[in-house]
Design a protein around this motif. Structure first.
Motif, PDB file in Angstrom:
ATOM      1  N   UNK A 286      40.051  45.710  28.804  1.00 37.47           N
ATOM      2  CA  UNK A 286      40.309  46.030  30.600  1.00 37.47           C
ATOM      3  C   UNK A 286      41.409  44.276  31.262  1.00 37.47           C
ATOM      4  N   UNK A 287      41.331  43.416  30.320  1.00 39.63           N
ATOM      5  CA  UNK A 287      42.016  41.975  30.601  1.00 39.63           C
ATOM      6  C   UNK A 287      43.607  42.594  30.524  1.00 39.63           C
ATOM      7  N   UNK A 288      43.657  42.694  29.020  1.00 42.74           N
ATOM      8  CA  UNK A 288      44.874  43.077  28.479  1.00 42.74           C
ATOM      9  C   UNK A 288      44.902  44.065  28.949  1.00 42.74           C
ATOM     10  N   UNK A 289      44.632  45.026  29.553  1.00 45.56           N
ATOM     11  CA  UNK A 289      45.614  46.363  30.247  1.00 45.56           C
ATOM     12  C   UNK A 289      45.857  45.866  31.741  1.00 45.56           C
ATOM     13  N   UNK A 290      44.709  44.587  32.262  1.00 45.97           N
ATOM     14  CA  UNK A 290      45.331  44.475  33.834  1.00 45.97           C
ATOM     15  C   UNK A 290      46.608  43.094  33.417  1.00 45.97           C
ATOM     16  N   UNK A 291      46.761  42.402  32.432  1.00 43.96           N
ATOM     17  CA  UNK A 291      47.698  41.303  32.454  1.00 43.96           C
ATOM     18  C   UNK A 291      49.234  43.095  31.853  1.00 43.96           C
ATOM     19  N   UNK A 292      49.448  43.364  31.018  1.00 43.14           N
ATOM     20  CA  UNK A 292      49.871  43.976  31.482  1.00 43.14           C
ATOM     21  C   UNK A 292      50.897  44.970  32.162  1.00 43.14           C
ATOM     22  N   UNK A 293      49.525  45.575  33.239  1.00 44.71           N
ATOM     23  CA  UNK A 293      50.444  46.335  34.349  1.00 44.71           C
ATOM     24  C   UNK A 293      50.684  45.894  35.964  1.00 44.71           C
ATOM     25  N   UNK A 294      50.722  43.972  34.891  1.00 40.68           N
ATOM     26  CA  UNK A 294      51.096  43.406  35.978  1.00 40.68           C
ATOM     27  C   UNK A 294      52.543  43.408  36.747  1.00 40.68           C
ATOM     28  N   UNK A 295      53.419  44.153  36.413  1.00 40.84           N
ATOM     29  CA  UNK A 295      54.542  45.002  36.471  1.00 40.84           C
ATOM     30  C   UNK A 295      55.287  45.873  35.969  1.00 40.84           C
ATOM     31  N   UNK A 296      54.335  46.743  35.408  1.00 40.09           N
ATOM     32  CA  UNK A 296      54.640  48.142  34.997  1.00 40.09           C
ATOM     33  C   UNK A 296      53.340  48.517  34.954  1.00 40.09           C
ATOM     34  N   UNK A 297      53.913  50.022  34.767  1.00 39.16           N
ATOM     35  CA  UNK A 297      53.266  51.262  35.067  1.00 39.16           C
ATOM     36  C   UNK A 297      52.252  51.449  33.634  1.00 39.16           C
ATOM     37  N   UNK A 298      51.437  51.623  33.426  1.00 36.51           N
ATOM     38  CA  UNK A 298      50.205  51.754  32.000  1.00 36.51           C
ATOM     39  C   UNK A 298      49.743  52.989  31.617  1.00 36.51           C
ATOM     40  N   UNK A 299      50.055  53.188  30.749  1.00 37.94           N
ATOM     41  CA  UNK A 299      49.462  54.657  30.109  1.00 37.94           C
ATOM     42  C   UNK A 299      48.220  53.935  29.340  1.00 37.94           C
ATOM     43  N   UNK A 300      47.175  54.238  29.292  1.00 39.76           N
ATOM     44  CA  UNK A 300      45.880  54.152  27.867  1.00 39.76           C
ATOM     45  C   UNK A 300      45.767  55.117  27.760  1.00 39.76           C
ATOM     46  N   UNK A 301      45.301  55.235  26.492  1.00 39.62           N
ATOM     47  CA  UNK A 301      45.141  55.745  25.462  1.00 39.62           C
ATOM     48  C   UNK A 301      43.662  55.254  24.776  1.00 39.62           C
ATOM     49  N   UNK A 302      42.590  55.704  24.628  1.00 34.55           N
ATOM     50  CA  UNK A 302      41.843  55.673  24.214  1.00 34.55           C
ATOM     51  C   UNK A 302      40.795  56.309  23.389  1.00 34.55           C
ATOM     52  N   UNK A 303      40.504  55.352  21.799  1.00 27.26           N
ATOM     53  CA  UNK A 303      39.467  56.407  20.680  1.00 27.26           C
ATOM     54  C   UNK A 303      37.707  56.474  21.800  1.00 27.26           C
ATOM     55  N   UNK A 304      37.109  57.082  20.521  1.00 18.90           N
ATOM     56  CA  UNK A 304      35.993  57.297  21.003  1.00 18.90           C
ATOM     57  C   UNK A 304      35.326  55.866  20.780  1.00 18.90           C
ATOM     58  N   UNK A 305      33.951  55.618  21.059  1.00 15.08           N
ATOM     59  CA  UNK A 305      33.466  54.110  21.070  1.00 15.08           C
ATOM     60  C   UNK A 305      33.278  54.101  19.387  1.00 15.08           C
ATOM     61  N   UNK A 306      33.570  52.743  18.680  1.00 12.55           N
ATOM     62  CA  UNK A 306      33.325  52.984  17.028  1.00 12.55           C
ATOM     63  C   UNK A 306      32.196  53.161  16.874  1.00 12.55           C
ATOM     64  N   UNK A 307      32.694  53.993  15.946  1.00 12.56           N
ATOM     65  CA  UNK A 307      31.451  54.572  15.262  1.00 12.56           C
ATOM     66  C   UNK A 307      30.530  56.421  15.158  1.00 12.56           C
ATOM     67  N   UNK A 308      31.265  56.387  16.790  1.00 11.45           N
ATOM     68  CA  UNK A 308      30.930  58.172  17.366  1.00 11.45           C
ATOM     69  C   UNK A 308      31.307  59.351  16.865  1.00 11.45           C
ATOM     70  N   UNK A 309      32.712  58.911  16.879  1.00  9.21           N
ATOM     71  CA  UNK A 309      33.606  60.442  15.555  1.00  9.21           C
ATOM     72  C   UNK A 309      32.472  60.245  14.337  1.00  9.21           C
ATOM     73  N   UNK A 310      31.608  59.243  13.532  1.00 11.20           N
ATOM     74  CA  UNK A 310      31.117  59.979  12.603  1.00 11.20           C
ATOM     75  C   UNK A 310      30.126  60.356  12.680  1.00 11.20           C
ATOM     76  N   UNK A 311      29.065  59.393  13.793  1.00  8.85           N
ATOM     77  CA  UNK A 311      28.028  60.243  13.921  1.00  8.85           C
ATOM     78  C   UNK A 311      28.101  62.081  14.717  1.00  8.85           C
ATOM     79  N   UNK A 312      28.674  62.100  15.127  1.00  2.00           N
ATOM     80  CA  UNK A 312      29.177  63.663  16.063  1.00  2.00           C
ATOM     81  C   UNK A 312      29.204  64.322  14.637  1.00  2.00           C
TER      82      UNK A 312
END
Length: 814
Positions: free
Chosen positions: A21-47
């Motif tokens: 969230x901190x990184x995205x906040x700084x990146x979006x200061x002067x830009x529009x941002x698209x944020x792509x996220x993976x599953x929580x670490x290890x969840x894909x393997x559990x699924x």
């Protein structure tokens, strides 16, 4: 517009998501941002595990589901303000209920198709993106959630769907043109077919999602945020000296990604490559680090950008005289593999067309063998083609760099470097573009190969020596002190990094893969595990370090019997233990042969004359074509010390005891005083001069009385030195009467050798040999009148240790 993608490790916990969230906040200061996220670490393997267990009618799938449920609920409670948790939990539980129903359906019908598997694993990204979007909103960011399944359209190849770019790009452009929010959060990996069925983009699909969006929007940059600070020159888990690459080209990044660089999925690059959109690999946990910038052309002057590898590979060879000049063999081979969806990582074919060699994953080996055997069954039956050769437990290593083609000798340097470190190359592949030079090696050699190549191409030519030291008594302790004192000097002046990896005393052994701290080695060794020389050898072999050196500071016969096993593993041997080189002639020759065959130095300078360069000088004489005709020597520093100090004022017993205290004699003084030690030394010199000789061939004229020679123990032996004092006094008095000094002399002449105590007159070179000094006279065809003389301190822990240290440095300098 910037596109940021965060991998599973970056969103594995609430703490990590706060960093996102901190990184995205700084990146979006002067830009529009698209944020792509993976599953929580290890969840894909559990699924995947839950789906597989459900398909097997195993109720344990419920436990996996509950673990998935717990992970997400805990993250919500830690991320979302209490006043807003109920609504978020309610939505997440609805999604989890759908997941539970899907798994229950799989459990009931015992079937898990790729289509159903895609639906199950898609829940990971759908849940994480929803939670992260809400967390951003409640942290004051202008964010919204958009389901990537509504944007990315694919075909129906479930689990590895192909994107229909015209429809996908149109949908992405339309949505973002209408979007008013600064930040859009999107789930990676997931998509839908034209019929609206859930599909996934395969391994690394979240990276691919981000690249598709970046290309469709002509983003200014695509940032891939992960748990490392960029793409490294090699895998830092194997090569501790590896460092992030500042700038790299698209092509180089694709090559490194294909060959195991896990921070980037190869297809990711394709969409942005066409648009020449830069990619930056960044570290979520060290946001200020530069990371790696991937552009069309890299600026780094080093022609090699990285060294990568693929593990767990099988080498398959199809060969036979019936292949020569017959078209279609390659076509049939690769068609049979393609039909069974077997990916080929490396191909090499001899120009004689007699053989084709391929490398595939270990998991495909059995399937590939059956497919190829079936395809070529007729040729194998007719003996036109040999039965297939299948070799598992291999790996592929690769040098990668766009500019390798304009630099001569890189492949030669690569292969010679591996060869010097005894890494056997099973197959080689290099394309005409020369962006990649690949070689197949044994899986056990991965770490050694990567470190060796990294040192050669990226480091300031520093050579690392890894020592495995047996024996830390008088000599061993002095050696460790000398190494500690000189470590920085060797690094600064000779570019040698000397590390002590293992130590033993008579009871304990200690290993540290990163090197033992020499300031407190005694304390650490006391806490070590029980000594087991077989286990010690097993550990040395398993570590398989480059430039490994086994150092024997003992006089132990069992330890010396292990030399052959170390040399066979390409581990150098440095020893002051004379037993091996004075054992039977066949064993002596075998050790020398193994040293040459496995390119593993076998150095034993300290076997004769401690730190004096006696053996090295003799080797140089022989190598230069000179021939030794005679050797005369005083080779026992302990005996020289004894007879130089034995007089009317001191008893023979007292002098022998003092020699032991000073460290001049072996722990068992009988070895020195019986003449056995000197016999071994002259035997070694005779053998090194080119003469076949056994210890039993040497004449030993002992000065000891019979009772001393037959003593059963060290204490009994020392006692006889008191009771037989008159015998020793008489020897000393006779020499004094003849105005001579007593010296224990070894001689080799006309293929025969003898040792014994002699009275030396004042005109002889041996007369003024004082203290514990040694002296050797080499008579050769070139030094026929005046011998070549080597003289100096020939006993004592310090000088013996310095001789061992010199042998170690000699290995480092070669």
């Amino acid at each position: 517009m910037k596109v940021l993608k965060f991998g599973g490790s970056s969103v594995a916990s609430s703490e990590n998501i706060h960093k996102v969230i901190s990184i995205v906040k700084e990146s979006s200061y002067k830009n529009k941002v698209a944020v792509v996220v993976s599953a929580l670490g290890g969840v894909t393997d559990l699924l995947l595990e839950a789906g597989s267990l459900a398909c097997e009618s195993n109720n344990v799938y419920i436990n996996k589901f509950k673990e998935i449920e717990s992970r997400h609920i805990n993250v919500i409670r830690e991320l979302i303000p209490v006043s807003n948790q109920s609504s978020v939990l309610g939505e997440v539980k609805k999604v989890l209920n759908k997941l539970e129903n899907t798994l229950e359906g799989v459990f009931l019908i015992n079937e898990l198709s790729n289509k159903t598997s895609d639906k199950i694993v898609s829940f990971g990204e759908l849940l994480s993106s929803f939670i992260i979007a809400k967390a951003m909103k409640y942290n004051g960011l202008d964010s919204t959630l958009k389901n990537s399944q509504e944007l990315i359209v694919t075909n129906e190849t479930f689990s590895n769907a192909s994107v229909k770019f015209s429809k996908t790009n149109a949908a992405i452009e339309k949505y973002f043109n209408q979007n008013k929010h600064t930040i859009v959060v999107l789930p990676g990996f997931v998509a839908k077919t034209e019929k609206g069925e859930v599909a996934t983009l395969g391994r690394g699909g979240s990276d691919y999602t981000a690249a598709i969006i970046a290309a469709a929007l002509n983003a200014s940059i695509l940032e891939i945020w992960t748990d490392v600070s960029g793409m490294y020159t090699s895998n830092p888990k194997f090569v501790k000296q590896a460092f992030p690459i500042k700038n790299i080209s698209y092509q180089e990044a694709m090559e490194l990604s294909h060959f195991g660089a896990k921070v980037l999925y190869p297809p990711t690059i394709q969409p942005v490559l066409e648009k020449e959109i830069p990619i930056c690999i960044k570290n979520t946990f060290d946001a200020k680090a530069d990371g790696t910038l991937i552009t069309k052309v890299s600026s780094n002057t080093n022609p090699i950008k990285g060294i990568s590898h693929i593990e767990n590979m099988t080498l398959i060879t199809l060969e036979g005289s019936g292949m020569i000049g017959i078209p279609g063999f390659s076509k049939r081979l690769f068609e049979s593999l393609a039909h069974h969806q077997i990916n080929v990582a490396l191909i090499t074919q001899a120009s004689s067309e007699h053989s084709i060699c391929i490398a595939i994953s270990n998991q495909d080996a059995e399937k590939a063998k059956k497919a190829i055997d079936t395809t070529f069954s007729y040729e194998i039956e007719q003996r036109k083609v040999e039965p297939l050769t299948v070799e598992k437990d291999n790996a592929i290593i690769a040098l990668v760099g766009d500019n390798m083609k304009s630099h001569q000798g890189i492949s030669g340097k690569m292969f010679s470097t591996l060869g010097k470190n005894n890494v056997n190359i099973r197959a080689i592949a290099q394309g005409a573009s020369e962006k990649n030079i690949s070689a197949v090696i044994a899986h056990k050699d991965i770490k050694k190969a990567l470190n060796t190549l990294h040192s050669e191409f990226f480091e300031n030519q520093t050579k690392q020596l890894n020592l495995f030291i047996v024996g830390v008594g008088n000599v061993g302790g002095k050696l460790l002190a000398q190494i500690k004192q000189q470590q920085q000097y060797l690094l600064d002046n000779l570019k040698l990094q000397v590390r002590v990896i293992a130590l033993t005393n008579s009871k304990k052994m200690l290993f540290n893969e990163d090197g033992i701290e020499l300031e407190n080695w005694k304390i650490l060794l006391d806490k070590g595990e029980p000594l087991d020389m077989d286990l010690f050898h097993e550990k040395v072999t398993k570590l398989n370090y480059r430039n490994s050196i086994f150092v024997d500071n003992t006089a132990n016969e069992k330890v010396s019997s292990l030399y052959a096993s170390y040399l066979k593993e390409s581990v150098a041997v440095v020893t002051c233990n004379k037993i091996a080189c004075s054992s039977n002639y066949t064993n002596y020759l075998n050790l020398k042969r193994l040293s040459r065959e496995y390119n593993a130095p076998f150095l034993f300078e300290t076997n004769v004359g401690a730190g004096l360069p006696i053996i090295d000088t003799l080797k140089n004489l022989v190598a230069s074509g000179d021939k030794v005709t005679k050797i005369q020597a005083v080779l026992s520093g302990s005996l020289n010390f004894v007879f130089n100090n034995f007089n009317k004022k001191n008893s023979f017993y007292e002098i022998v005891k003092e020699a032991g205290i000073q460290g001049y004699t072996e722990p068992d003084p009988r070895i020195d005083l019986s003449g056995i030690d000197v016999m071994r030394k002259i035997l070694i010199l005779a053998r090194e001069s080119g003469t076949k000789l056994e210890l039993s061939d040497i004449e030993n004229n002992s000065f000891l009385p019979e009772i001393s020679l037959k003593s059963a123990s060290v204490d009994d032996f020392l006692a006889t030195l008191k009771t037989e004092a008159n015998h020793f006094n008489k020897i000393q008095q006779n020499a004094a009467n003849n105005k001579c000094r007593l010296k224990y002399v070894a001689e080799f002449d006309d293929g025969k050798a003898k040792v014994g105590l002699q009275e030396i007159s004042s005109n002889h070179p041996f007369y003024n040999l004082d203290g514990s000094d040694n002296i050797v006279l080499f008579f050769t065809e070139r030094y026929s009148q005046q011998p070549l003389i080597i003289k100096g301190a020939g006993a004592g822990a310090d000088v013996t240790a310095s001789g061992l240290f010199a042998d170690i440095i000699r290995i480092g300098n070669n």
